[in-house]
Design a protein around this motif. Sequence first.
Motif, PDB file in Angstrom:
ATOM      1  N   ILE A 194       0.858  -1.186   0.000  1.00 27.57           N
ATOM      2  CA  ILE A 194       0.000   0.000   0.000  1.00 27.57           C
ATOM      3  C   ILE A 194       0.889   1.228   0.000  1.00 27.57           C
ATOM      4  O   ILE A 194       1.477   1.595   1.019  1.00 27.57           O
ATOM      5  CB  ILE A 194      -0.923   0.008   1.226  1.00 27.57           C
ATOM      6  CG1 ILE A 194      -1.695  -1.310   1.308  1.00 27.57           C
ATOM      7  CG2 ILE A 194      -1.884   1.183   1.160  1.00 27.57           C
ATOM      8  CD1 ILE A 194      -2.334  -1.538   2.632  1.00 27.57           C
ATOM      9  N   LEU A 195       0.997   1.864  -1.138  1.00 25.76           N
ATOM     10  CA  LEU A 195       1.828   3.050  -1.301  1.00 25.76           C
ATOM     11  C   LEU A 195       0.933   4.279  -1.346  1.00 25.76           C
ATOM     12  O   LEU A 195      -0.042   4.316  -2.095  1.00 25.76           O
ATOM     13  CB  LEU A 195       2.648   2.946  -2.588  1.00 25.76           C
ATOM     14  CG  LEU A 195       3.612   4.098  -2.892  1.00 25.76           C
ATOM     15  CD1 LEU A 195       4.665   4.201  -1.799  1.00 25.76           C
ATOM     16  CD2 LEU A 195       4.255   3.894  -4.245  1.00 25.76           C
ATOM     17  N   GLY A 196       1.255   5.280  -0.540  1.00 31.31           N
ATOM     18  CA  GLY A 196       0.418   6.471  -0.518  1.00 31.31           C
ATOM     19  C   GLY A 196       1.132   7.629   0.140  1.00 31.31           C
ATOM     20  O   GLY A 196       2.362   7.624   0.290  1.00 31.31           O
ATOM     21  N   PRO A 197       0.390   8.642   0.545  1.00 36.02           N
ATOM     22  CA  PRO A 197       0.991   9.807   1.200  1.00 36.02           C
ATOM     23  C   PRO A 197       1.471   9.464   2.603  1.00 36.02           C
ATOM     24  O   PRO A 197       1.281   8.348   3.087  1.00 36.02           O
ATOM     25  CB  PRO A 197      -0.170  10.808   1.240  1.00 36.02           C
ATOM     26  CG  PRO A 197      -1.394   9.953   1.275  1.00 36.02           C
ATOM     27  CD  PRO A 197      -1.073   8.765   0.414  1.00 36.02           C
ATOM     28  N   THR A 198       2.092  10.399   3.265  1.00 36.14           N
ATOM     29  CA  THR A 198       2.534  10.202   4.638  1.00 36.14           C
ATOM     30  C   THR A 198       1.318  10.023   5.553  1.00 36.14           C
ATOM     31  O   THR A 198       0.181  10.228   5.134  1.00 36.14           O
ATOM     32  CB  THR A 198       3.354  11.405   5.127  1.00 36.14           C
ATOM     33  OG1 THR A 198       2.513  12.570   5.113  1.00 36.14           O
ATOM     34  CG2 THR A 198       4.566  11.636   4.236  1.00 36.14           C
TER      35      THR A 198
END
Length: 387
Positions: free
Chosen positions: A255-259
Amino acid sequence: MSGKSGHRAWGHIKKQRTKTASYQASFIGPDQRRHYAPHTFSARMNAEAWLVREKDLIESATRTGERWKPPSERVQERKAEVLLFGTYGKKVIDQRKLSPRTRIEYEAKWSALIEPTFGKVPVADMTPTAVRGWFSGLDQTKERRNSHAYGVLNMICNTAVKDGLLERNPCMITGAMNTKAKENVKIPTTAELHAIADKLGASENQGRFKALVVLAGWCGLRYGEVSELRRKDITPDCSVVTITRAVGHRGGECILGPTKTGETRSVTIPPHIRQDVKDHLASYVGKDSDALLFTPSRGGCHLNDRVFNKDVFQKAAKAVGREDLSAHDLRRFAGSKNAQVATLTENMARLGHKAVKASLLYQHSQSGRDAEIAADLSTQALRELGV
């Protein structure tokens, strides 16, 4: 008449003559008949919310041409078709706007801790007694997990109140969503942190993790942030790292996303570790701007946090006499060291805490204080290391 108590632009609210607060809401429907809420409300704002929802239903029926159903008819339909909390709770989570990582966390707490107890309970039967019994039965050694699960249940029950399915939220346990800070947490000293980093740096197989330890420790990066760092996130002179993304893994899914806060921050790297970062870039990182700073040795998209903590960090920490440490203590180290040379606002800005107001962040980034803080950190570190 318009100034008379209880009269509104649309709908009517009447305070009942009862010992406890009680409000009755009603309105004139498209059929020119007065329709009452199926129950009274303990707060005027809840009665207001019910009237707003009813007006929305009328307007929606007018737009679509569908037949409008009076509140009493809808109540009878709900009674004929009992709505179980398991069905309703899952629907609420599915419809809620969440980041991918947060959604996975909500669904995990729901399926493991909430649905098994309340799945077959009618929504209308959710009571404070039932919630207290459930919460007291959770594993008390897992306080943070329990707090998160209670938060999910509270969110669902709040939605049920807004939907008119519950008169009040049965989640009434004081402090259930506030975990106590752990006492006597021992963070590593400067000498211990660098001893762990040097231990890794001396290993042929784990040398690339030295930079991870010093970057996370002195810049306060979360594990999901540091494991997603790429060459483009470090300035050419290795003086600043920019954190724009984070990665997590749940159920085998990347799961790649914002901080965590959804905000980007730039952190000045303390001068005394810049050479370590430069050496790492030269020895372990591909030339492409998107090349990961830290790659897994056994394949996969990113370093696994549990594997790194257990097989790499904790073994190195144990070798220097700190078997009580985990990789999360690197961030505690950063917060502690920042606090010695920076203000609270500056510390929170370096750590990426959302409580810092945008205006203060702007002042912080423009004032040059972050570079001063980084320099002070290095001065302090070199003194503690006896260099």
